[in-house]
Design an enzyme around this catalytic site. Structure first.
Site, PDB file in Angstrom:
ATOM      1  CG  HIS A  42      -6.006   0.752  12.832  1.00  0.00           C
ATOM      2  ND1 HIS A  42      -6.393   2.224  12.827  1.00  0.00           N
ATOM      3  CD2 HIS A  42      -5.500   0.444  11.632  1.00  0.00           C
ATOM      4  CE1 HIS A  42      -6.380   2.628  11.697  1.00  0.00           C
ATOM      5  NE2 HIS A  42      -5.729   1.712  11.025  1.00  0.00           N
ATOM      6  CD  GLU A  43      -2.958  -2.499  10.688  1.00  0.00           C
ATOM      7  OE1 GLU A  43      -3.508  -2.549   9.570  1.00  0.00           O
ATOM      8  OE2 GLU A  43      -2.679  -0.872  11.133  1.00  0.00           O
ATOM      9  N   GLY A  76       4.971   0.887  11.191  1.00  0.00           N
ATOM     10  CA  GLY A  76       3.683   0.743  11.623  1.00  0.00           C
ATOM     11  C   GLY A  76       2.868  -0.789  11.546  1.00  0.00           C
ATOM     12  CB  ALA A  77       0.302  -2.507  12.041  1.00  0.00           C
ATOM     13  CD  GLU A 112      -5.622   3.583   6.793  1.00  0.00           C
ATOM     14  OE1 GLU A 112      -5.929   3.217   8.177  1.00  0.00           O
ATOM     15  OE2 GLU A 112      -5.200   2.786   6.228  1.00  0.00           O
ATOM     16  CG  HIS A 154      -7.559  -1.751   8.149  1.00  0.00           C
ATOM     17  ND1 HIS A 154      -8.301  -0.647   7.394  1.00  0.00           N
ATOM     18  CD2 HIS A 154      -6.527  -0.946   8.575  1.00  0.00           C
ATOM     19  CE1 HIS A 154      -7.754   0.525   7.791  1.00  0.00           C
ATOM     20  NE2 HIS A 154      -6.715   0.222   8.338  1.00  0.00           N
ATOM     21  CD  GLU A 211      -2.949   1.164   2.338  1.00  0.00           C
ATOM     22  OE1 GLU A 211      -2.373   0.971   3.558  1.00  0.00           O
ATOM     23  OE2 GLU A 211      -4.110   1.592   2.026  1.00  0.00           O
ATOM     24  CD  GLU A 232      -4.887  -1.604   5.789  1.00  0.00           C
ATOM     25  OE1 GLU A 232      -3.849  -1.576   6.419  1.00  0.00           O
ATOM     26  OE2 GLU A 232      -5.390  -0.809   4.801  1.00  0.00           O
ATOM     27  CG  ASN A 233      -0.453  -7.008   4.161  1.00  0.00           C
ATOM     28  OD1 ASN A 233      -0.495  -6.058   3.214  1.00  0.00           O
ATOM     29  ND2 ASN A 233       0.504  -7.170   5.297  1.00  0.00           N
TER      30      ASN A 233
HETATM   31 ZN   LIG Z   1      -5.141   1.490   9.021  1.00  0.00          ZN
END
Ligand SMILES: [Zn+2]
Length: 873
Positions: free
Chosen positions: A311-312, A275-276, A334, A315, A143, A278-279
């Site tokens: 959060h992830e 960060g992270a 987001e 997603h 991304e 969200e695959n």
């Molecule tokens: Zn996010």
């Protein structure tokens, strides 16, 4: 404002023609770890809707070796790469008829150092000595637009397709992707791993991670949950594993559609990015955002891990199952995941005061702040933009990941939910997910679902908040006869002739001790009736609304008298608004400090942190100013009583928040040069060296920071050795952050070059320089160093990071000559894509300069008053 339309594939923005749609990809990748390259082949089944003469898809830094269509090879000359536009164009020998066709490609690409496309990480394995050879593993980050660096594809979010990946890796490696492994076989030089095909999804959600990995696993209903780490660290994923099961169940319930994939992997990466990501089915995290060591991790780390996972995982629905059509609607992903993640975290952990707490910034150049406050700060400036913004290019897509998208988005959704009620809001989300699963949407689709559920014109209310920049301030004036006039105008900071704007404001208010009421303010002026002149009126109940309030004097005085009766949310809201009014030049600093003085002595964590933030801001503003010393004395006298109530040592049965507050106060008082705190930290550091268990994990970051700040050469070296030795990313960060604190210019010059080495993970190393700029008070030395080494530094980050980097180093200057310097540096050295970041920082430098001048006499008056009334500062 032109109202946005619901999703339509044909009308979605983007570069790629929409006549040809990929349906199924089958991709095979063979990495060469020694050469840092890879070879790939793929076949793509496409639907051709209208006859075409060429195929247009994305590719970047890939070499295309061969291409064939329906089994017939295309000539070399038919294969064209347009580097600038990141396109692969295949000219066809004859018109291709509508219908199903198969494209086959073979290609090669490179394995990057920075976290874009396929990248490598080198790390110290758990339990290995510092001198041992580092291990290598692979990961991907796609991304916004880097899947095209891994395989040629229709790399725009509306082109959903099934992806089936095969990879060749060494035999002792574990390979992970979105879906479970379907088959595995030994081949020469390793093994070939085939993953099951994904459901239809956007290309940027693909993932591939491989290395010498460990895992732990469990199940939640139909879903297999795994936490995947480098060797020796799997057990540190225990907390994440438990949390994931809890969160998954909550979301299955909230969204009404169960998690759609057979497995969910939470993958810890020892580098690559900060960060992270969200695959779908294989979320990647920077290691310290996922792994929790009960013996050594702080309570703050635990909270961050929970929040990031929440959060992830949100997603997996909002972003993956339903995806924004184009990057102009990134906030749908987001803003929503941020709101949902916070809601879920708050539900299971009320003691964390999630909506009030400072969040941890994604990179150290960003200031931590209550999410809403951080968004409002930027949104008041001339450099802000609407939540929904035009995105034309790949670079613009990457720069859309900012506070406005995440935090204003989250803040607006929270305001809307509190206005509509939780149940109605959730009904709307249910039908939105059910209607658009495995498809794409625009913001209009969300508003339509919420309008239907609430029978209210949500699109109309929302337009002002998502399609125009900024937010309002509401002036409150008592008019006699129980009438209170409310007037809205745009709230700005350092933004002289701002275009005036109006909002439909979902307003909440309460007369203290009475039930709160709501009102949709639709015009510039609104009048409340029957509010007795001697009753306190508080607008923006619990601070859930995304607006400021400016009270007239009688109303303000009444509120000051009842502060202890208000909830902590309302008190934090008053503090935040008062400080914002001071910044905007709408109130003197005495308004803010007057409020601080009236707070109950037992001020809670969130209030203290708000005050600490303000004192910290002023303290940094006064670097090299003559009044700094006296200011620090006065500021200490505000915080000391609170620290003394808490004491150094955790007590039995104290609230969990007490540990965080203690840590914050130690840090803040240390920054303010408190001799007792400094001595206390040094003493605890000595004991810690002899026996690490002697220092509570919650206090370690603060104690190390204070020790680093006032370190001599010997202490600096000890901190450095500890940083080199540990294989924990969290601990490493604590030690190097402590080095960045040092105020001794000789030591600053020793810390900075570490950014060029591989002591820290690639993605983190370069942020040592902005950390020095902020924490050491030597922004000038940091900038000179960065300027001299810019090329090496930027090689460690991706394009979006590179656009921000140079400008970010000027954030802590406040003299106009520095603004000029940045302007000319940018002109000569930075790409046009960095212009928005440069503009933001120029505005910040200019604001700081102006604010410092304006603040000085007011601050002096406050200092005089404090020093005469305070016997022991
Ligand atoms: Zn996010």
């Amino acid at each position: 404002m032109t109202a946005e339309k619901p999703f339509s594939f044909k009308e979605t923005l983007g570069k790629l023609p929409k006549e040809v749609i990929p349906r199924d990809y089958s991709i095979r990748i063979v990495p060469n770890i020694d050469k840092l390259t890879f070879n790939g082949t793929e076949t793509v089944k496409v639907d051709v809707h209208k006859p075409v003469r060429r195929l247009v898809l994305n590719a970047l830094e890939l070499e295309i070796r061969e291409a064939s269509l329906d089994g017939k090879p295309l000539s070399k000359s038919a294969i064209k790469i347009e580097k600038e536009r990141e396109l692969l164009i295949l000219a066809l020998p004859s018109e291709l008829a509508a219908g199903d066709h198969t494209l086959a490609l073979s290609f090669s690409g490179k394995i990057n150092q920075q976290g874009q496309g396929l990248f490598y990480m080198r790390y110290q394995e758990q339990g290995s000595p510092a001198a041992a050879e580092k291990k290598t593993m692979l990961g991907t980050q796609f991304e916004a637009t880097d899947a095209r660096r891994f395989f040629p594809c229709w790399d725009e979010p509306a082109f959903r397709a099934r992806f089936q990946l095969s990879v060749v890796v060494p035999e002792n490696w574990l390979a992970v992707s979105n879906m479970p492994i379907e088959s595995e076989k030994k081949i020469a030089g390793g093994k070939e791993v085939c993953f099951a095909a994904t459901p239809p999804m956007s290309s940027y959600l693909n993932v591939f991670v491989a290395g010498e990995l460990d895992l732990i696993e469990s199940r939640s209903g139909q879903t297999q949950i795994r936490v995947i780490t480098t060797k020796g660290k799997a057990e540190l994923g225990r907390y994440a594993l438990e949390v994931t099961a809890q969160i998954l169940q909550y979301y299955n319930d909230y969204f009404g559609v169960p998690y759609p994939l057979p497995k969910l992997d939470q993958i810890a990466l020892p580098g690559g990015f900060g960060g992270a990501m969200e695959n779908w089915g294989g979320i990647t995290y920077y290691e310290s955002a996922l792994l929790f060591d009960p013996k050594n991790s702080s309570a703050k780390t635990k909270q961050v891990i929970y929040e990031v996972i929440a959060h992830e995982t949100a997603h997996m629905w909002f972003g993956d199952l339903v995806t924004m059509a184009w990057w102009d609607n990134l906030w749908l992903n987001e803003g929503f995941a941020s709101w949902m993640g916070s809601k879920c975290t708050a539900h299971f952990n009320p003691q964390w005061e999630v909506w009030l707490q400072r969040s941890v910034p994604r990179d150290p150049t960003r200031r931590a702040g209550i999410p809403k406050e951080a968004a409002m700060e930027g949104d008041a400036r001339s450099t802000t933009h609407p939540i929904q913004q035009r995105i034309a290019t790949e670079t613009e897509a990457n720069s859309a990941f900012d506070d406005i998208t995440y935090k204003k988005g989250q803040s607006f959704l929270r305001m809307l939910e509190s206005f509509l009620g939780e149940d109605v809001f959730r009904d709307g989300i249910h039908s939105y997910i059910a209607a658009h699963k495995y498809s794409n949407t625009t913001t209009a689709d969300l508003w339509n679902a919420l309008s239907e559920a609430s029978k209210k014109p949500i699109g109309e209310i929302a337009a002002g908040w998502t399609e125009q920049p900024g937010f309002p301030v509401i002036r409150v004036e008592r008019e006699g006869d129980g009438k209170v006039q409310l007037t809205q105008e745009r709230f700005t900071v350092n933004f002289k002739s701002a275009p005036p704007l109006e909002w439909k404001i979902p307003l909440t208010y309460s007369v203290v001790d009475e039930a709160p009421a709501t009102l949709l303010m639709t015009g510039k002026i609104e009048t409340l009736q029957n509010i007795p002149a001697d009753r306190e009126l508080k607008l923006n109940v619990n601070g859930a609304g995304n607006y400021r309030v400016e009270y007239d004097e009688p109303s303000w005085k009444l509120l000051l008298e009842v502060l202890p009766k208000l909830g902590v949310e309302d008190r934090v809201n008053l503090l935040s608004d008062a400080w914002a009014l001071v910044q905007a030049g709408r109130a003197p600093v005495s308004l803010y400090f007057g409020l601080v003085g009236k707070l109950p002595a037992s001020a809670e964590l969130a209030e203290c942190e708000q005050i600490i933030n303000v004192l910290d801001f002023i303290n940094r503003l006064l670097v090299n100013s003559p009044e700094r010393k006296d200011f620090q004395r006065c500021a200490r006298s505000l915080l000391r009583p609170r620290f003394e109530t808490l004491g150094w040592e955790p007590k039995e049965r104290e609230l969990r928040a007490a540990g965080n507050l203690r840590a914050s106060l130690i840090n803040a008082l240390g920054d303010l040069n408190d001799p007792e705190i400094i001595a206390g930290c040094r003493e605890r550091f000595e004991k810690y060296l002899a026996n690490p268990a002697s220092l509570a994990p919650d206090l370690r970051p603060s104690v190390l920071a204070v020790v680093g700040r006032y370190a001599d050469e010997k202490t600096w070296s000890r901190l450095h050795e500890l940083g080199l030795k540990t294989t924990s990313i969290e601990e490493k960060q604590n030690y190097y952050s402590a080095l960045a604190e040092s105020i001794e210019s000789r030591l600053v010059k020793k810390t900075l070059p570490i950014a060029l080495t591989d002591e820290l993970p690639t993605s983190r190393a370069i942020f040592l320089v902005p950390a020095v700029a902020r924490d050491s008070g030597h922004a000038d030395i940091a900038w000179e160093f960065a300027k001299a080494n810019m090329k090496t530094l930027l090689a460690k980050t991706d394009a979006a990071g590179a656009n921000r980097y140079a400008a970010s180093l000027f954030t802590f200057f406040s003299d106009t000559s520095r603004a000029d310097e940045l302007r000319s540096y940018a002109k000569a050295n930075l790409p046009p894509a960095s212009a928005p970041e440069v503009a933001k920082v120029l505005d910040e430098v200019q604001f700081r300069g102006e604010f410092k001048k304006r603040l000085a006499p007011q601050l002096n008056a406050w200092i005089d008053m404090k020093l005469t009334t305070n016997a022991h500062p």
